[in-house]
Scaffold this motif. Structure first.
Motif, PDB file in Angstrom:
ATOM      1  N   LYS A 106      30.411  38.472  42.902  1.00 18.13           N
ATOM      2  CA  LYS A 106      30.161  39.839  42.437  1.00 18.13           C
ATOM      3  C   LYS A 106      28.772  40.315  42.859  1.00 18.13           C
ATOM      4  O   LYS A 106      28.503  41.520  42.850  1.00 18.13           O
ATOM      5  CB  LYS A 106      30.286  39.914  40.916  1.00 18.13           C
ATOM      6  CG  LYS A 106      31.708  39.720  40.394  1.00 18.13           C
ATOM      7  CD  LYS A 106      31.743  39.815  38.881  1.00 18.13           C
ATOM      8  CE  LYS A 106      33.152  39.601  38.359  1.00 18.13           C
ATOM      9  NZ  LYS A 106      33.196  39.643  36.865  1.00 18.13           N
ATOM     10  N   THR A 158      29.110  43.814  34.634  1.00 22.01           N
ATOM     11  CA  THR A 158      29.213  45.060  35.379  1.00 22.01           C
ATOM     12  C   THR A 158      29.171  46.225  34.406  1.00 22.01           C
ATOM     13  O   THR A 158      29.936  46.268  33.437  1.00 22.01           O
ATOM     14  CB  THR A 158      30.518  45.105  36.185  1.00 22.01           C
ATOM     15  OG1 THR A 158      30.553  43.972  37.063  1.00 22.01           O
ATOM     16  CG2 THR A 158      30.600  46.371  37.015  1.00 22.01           C
ATOM     17  N   HIS A 159      28.241  47.150  34.628  1.00 18.85           N
ATOM     18  CA  HIS A 159      28.120  48.370  33.828  1.00 18.85           C
ATOM     19  C   HIS A 159      28.309  49.549  34.769  1.00 18.85           C
ATOM     20  O   HIS A 159      27.421  49.864  35.569  1.00 18.85           O
ATOM     21  CB  HIS A 159      26.745  48.469  33.161  1.00 18.85           C
ATOM     22  CG  HIS A 159      26.500  47.413  32.135  1.00 18.85           C
ATOM     23  ND1 HIS A 159      27.257  47.278  31.006  1.00 18.85           N
ATOM     24  CD2 HIS A 159      25.572  46.419  32.093  1.00 18.85           C
ATOM     25  CE1 HIS A 159      26.805  46.260  30.291  1.00 18.85           C
ATOM     26  NE2 HIS A 159      25.783  45.712  30.932  1.00 18.85           N
ATOM     27  N   GLY A 160      29.464  50.195  34.672  1.00 18.61           N
ATOM     28  CA  GLY A 160      29.721  51.314  35.568  1.00 18.61           C
ATOM     29  C   GLY A 160      29.718  50.833  37.007  1.00 18.61           C
ATOM     30  O   GLY A 160      30.517  49.994  37.411  1.00 18.61           O
ATOM     31  N   ARG A 161      28.772  51.340  37.790  1.00 15.46           N
ATOM     32  CA  ARG A 161      28.662  50.938  39.194  1.00 15.46           C
ATOM     33  C   ARG A 161      27.569  49.899  39.408  1.00 15.46           C
ATOM     34  O   ARG A 161      27.262  49.546  40.540  1.00 15.46           O
ATOM     35  CB  ARG A 161      28.367  52.169  40.053  1.00 15.46           C
ATOM     36  CG  ARG A 161      29.494  53.190  40.038  1.00 15.46           C
ATOM     37  CD  ARG A 161      29.150  54.364  40.936  1.00 15.46           C
ATOM     38  NE  ARG A 161      30.199  55.367  40.919  1.00 15.46           N
ATOM     39  CZ  ARG A 161      30.158  56.517  41.611  1.00 15.46           C
ATOM     40  NH1 ARG A 161      29.087  56.780  42.360  1.00 15.46           N
ATOM     41  NH2 ARG A 161      31.147  57.382  41.551  1.00 15.46           N
ATOM     42  N   ARG A 162      26.970  49.433  38.332  1.00 14.17           N
ATOM     43  CA  ARG A 162      25.884  48.468  38.429  1.00 14.17           C
ATOM     44  C   ARG A 162      26.359  47.066  38.085  1.00 14.17           C
ATOM     45  O   ARG A 162      27.059  46.869  37.093  1.00 14.17           O
ATOM     46  CB  ARG A 162      24.725  48.838  37.504  1.00 14.17           C
ATOM     47  CG  ARG A 162      24.012  50.118  37.882  1.00 14.17           C
ATOM     48  CD  ARG A 162      22.908  50.428  36.873  1.00 14.17           C
ATOM     49  NE  ARG A 162      21.836  49.430  36.900  1.00 14.17           N
ATOM     50  CZ  ARG A 162      21.441  48.753  35.840  1.00 14.17           C
ATOM     51  NH1 ARG A 162      22.027  48.933  34.670  1.00 14.17           N
ATOM     52  NH2 ARG A 162      20.441  47.884  35.945  1.00 14.17           N
ATOM     53  N   THR A 163      25.968  46.090  38.930  1.00 16.22           N
ATOM     54  CA  THR A 163      26.215  44.684  38.644  1.00 16.22           C
ATOM     55  C   THR A 163      24.884  44.047  38.283  1.00 16.22           C
ATOM     56  O   THR A 163      23.897  44.197  39.004  1.00 16.22           O
ATOM     57  CB  THR A 163      26.835  43.968  39.848  1.00 16.22           C
ATOM     58  OG1 THR A 163      28.052  44.631  40.209  1.00 16.22           O
ATOM     59  CG2 THR A 163      27.137  42.519  39.528  1.00 16.22           C
TER      60      THR A 163
END
Length: 535
Positions: free
Chosen positions: A87, A501-506
């Motif tokens: 990821k 993963t938060h939204g588009r952030r890893t």
């Protein structure tokens, strides 16, 4: 009465936790990228399939495998599961995909030229040459960040023992491959490595390998010195360095161990007793009333008058100098030797410890060398009624030379003792490097019967070591400067993190209260300040 322990309830959940047990390897990934290695690898190697993993992905996976303690292609699934870095943009290939990729480094056209009784190293194909470029790139990155005008290069070979059918027998009677490493102590990095068959002499074409290394050194380096064991005692190498035949570096100071033959021993016997000087390494005679008695030197040195036929004196330029070191022998071999052999040596040594005439000493030494393994290489000599181990060094460094480039104070003049001490610094470190590569990383593993695949595996193990050492020097606090991979594996690499993963952030979550958390935070802070390698 046994105390009752509270029952521990185990709860199994389906799905993935997002937890990685190797979060501490992330700084190695970032350093790999900061050094510009992905770009260099993908442009210089070219063995990867257009539809499969890129070369940089194969190599990064293998570097992480070595650092995490894995030692075979079959360990990749475990790495993939424990690492959980996919990821984060770090895919891990399957064992079959890796083996197929490694086979691309094999030059099958050269197989027929290999074999027992032949001193031959197969020509590298373009892919394997590209791996050498990658090593040079990382070395350049290290030099750019901390430039030095003069560096030392230590050349030393090591056997990689194996039962693999493609390997040849070495002079010790073991099936093996062999690697010649060129190590730079100032940067604690291997500047280059050459992979060969076990039956090839350790110093074979050592000058050519040195030329290759010098060609790839970054422009910031203006001068080099060379150290080697007796495998480097070769006319072409010594002449080339001493007469300054390299166009860029010119004269190269050397300190090389030399064979101790009969002519050398004859020159040693000609040295007057008063000309032997202490090497300041001493042992205590004993204690009396709690106070230490006087010290006496264990080793002594002298410059000898010795002109071997292959290295004559020159009318112009520097001469070769031969330095002898003698050490009183107590009858013992190294601790690694079999105890039975050692006991036999000790009992025989008592006979040669007592006074006797020249003939007695000579015959006793001859019998010891014939009957006790390990004694011959000590080069025993009888000098003044005592038995000494004897060693030799050849150098082209003149007395009075500036000691600054040899690790002494700037302007401090060199002499025989300083030359000996400088030359000897290579031996312990060379053995340490070999041990780390073969036993603490996966370099001791031979993954294939194909020569090129094994050469690629070894070179990537060297890359992993260099990345580890660069991280120690540039990212870790000073107290970790001598940490080996197994130590950092315990202290840093195997710390736990969680990938979410938060939204588009890893995000890779690290808890500073966990073991290694504070160290990890310190490393990442230094990483942010580290300048990336320019394109």
């Amino acid at each position: 009465m046994t105390e009752k322990t509270e029952k521990i309830h185990i709860e199994l959940k389906s799905g993935e936790s997002g937890i990685t047990s190797f979060a501490g390897l992330w700084p190695a990934v970032e350093l790999f990228r900061k050094a510009g290695l992905p770009r260099t690898i993908d442009s210089a190697v070219g063995a990867g399939s257009s539809r499969g993993f890129r070369d940089s992905e194969h190599i990064l996976s293998l570097v992480l495998l070595h650092l995490s303690g894995g030692s075979a292609a079959d360990h990749l699934p475990f790495l993939k599961e424990k690492l959980s870095f996919e990821k984060l943009g770090v895919p891990v290939p399957s064992p079959s995909a890796l083996r197929k990729w490694l086979n691309e480094f094999h030059n099958g056209d050269e197989d027929g030229k290999r074999g027992m009784g032949k001193a031959f190293i197969p020509e590298e194909n373009g892919y394997l040459k590209g791996l050498g470029t990658v090593l040079s790139r990382l070395f350049t990155f290290a030099v750019t960040g901390a430039p030095r005008k003069h560096i030392t290069l230590d050349q030393d070979a090591t056997f990689i023992e194996t039962e693999e059918s493609g390997a040849n027998w070495n002079y010790k009677g073991q099936k093996s491959y062999q690697a010649l490493n060129t190590y730079c102590p100032q940067y604690d990095l291997v500047a280059g490595t050459r992979y060969g068959d076990g039956n090839v002499p350790p110093g074979w074409k050592q000058k050519e390998e040195l030329e290759r290394i010098l060609h790839n050194l970054p422009g910031e380096v203006k001068g080099v010195s060379l150290r080697s064991d007796s495998a480097g005692y070769q006319t072409d190498l010594l002449t080339w360095c001493t007469e300054g035949k390299h166009g860029r570096f010119g004269y190269i100071p050397v300190g090389i161990s030399c064979p101790v033959g009969e002519e050398f021993k004859k020159a040693v016997r000609a040295v007057p007793e008063e000309d032997w000087k202490p090497l300041c390494r001493a042992e205590r005679n004993g204690t009396t009333g709690g106070e230490t008695n006087s010290l006496h030197p264990v080793q002594e040195w002298a410059e000898i008058v010795y002109v071997p036929t292959n290295l004559g004196r020159k009318k112009h330029g520097r001469d070769y100098r031969f330095l002898a070191v003698r050490e009183r022998w107590d009858g013992r071999l190294s601790p690694q030797k079999d105890r039975q052999e050692e006991r036999k040596t000790e009992s025989d040594a008592k006979a040669v410890s007592s006074p006797g005439d020249q003939l007695y000493f000579t015959e006793a030494i001859r019998l010891l060398e014939e009957e006790v393994p390990g004694v011959r290489k000590l080069h025993l000599m009888d000098l003044g009624g005592r038995v000494y181990k004897t060693f030799g060094i050849v150098t082209n460094i003149e007395d009075g030379a500036d000691g600054g480039i040899f690790g002494y104070g700037q302007g401090e003049p060199m002499d025989g003792e300083k030359i000996i001490r400088w030359q000897r610094k290579r031996s312990g470190k060379a053995e340490e490097i070999h041990h780390i590569l073969k036993d603490e990383l996966g370099g001791g593993h031979v993954p294939s019967k194909r020569f090129g695949a094994n050469a690629a595996w070894w070179t990537i193990a060297v890359l992993a070591l260099n990345l580890h050492n660069l991280m120690k020097r540039r990212l870790l606090p000073e107290e970790y400067g001598k940490s080996r991979p197994k130590s950092l594996r315990f202290l840093l690499y195997t710390m736990v993190g969680k990938i979410v993963t938060h939204g588009r952030r890893t995000v890779l979550k690290i808890w500073t209260g966990d073991r290694g958390g504070t160290l990890f935070a310190s490393v990442m802070k230094r990483l942010e300040l580290l300048q990336s390698m320019p394109d």
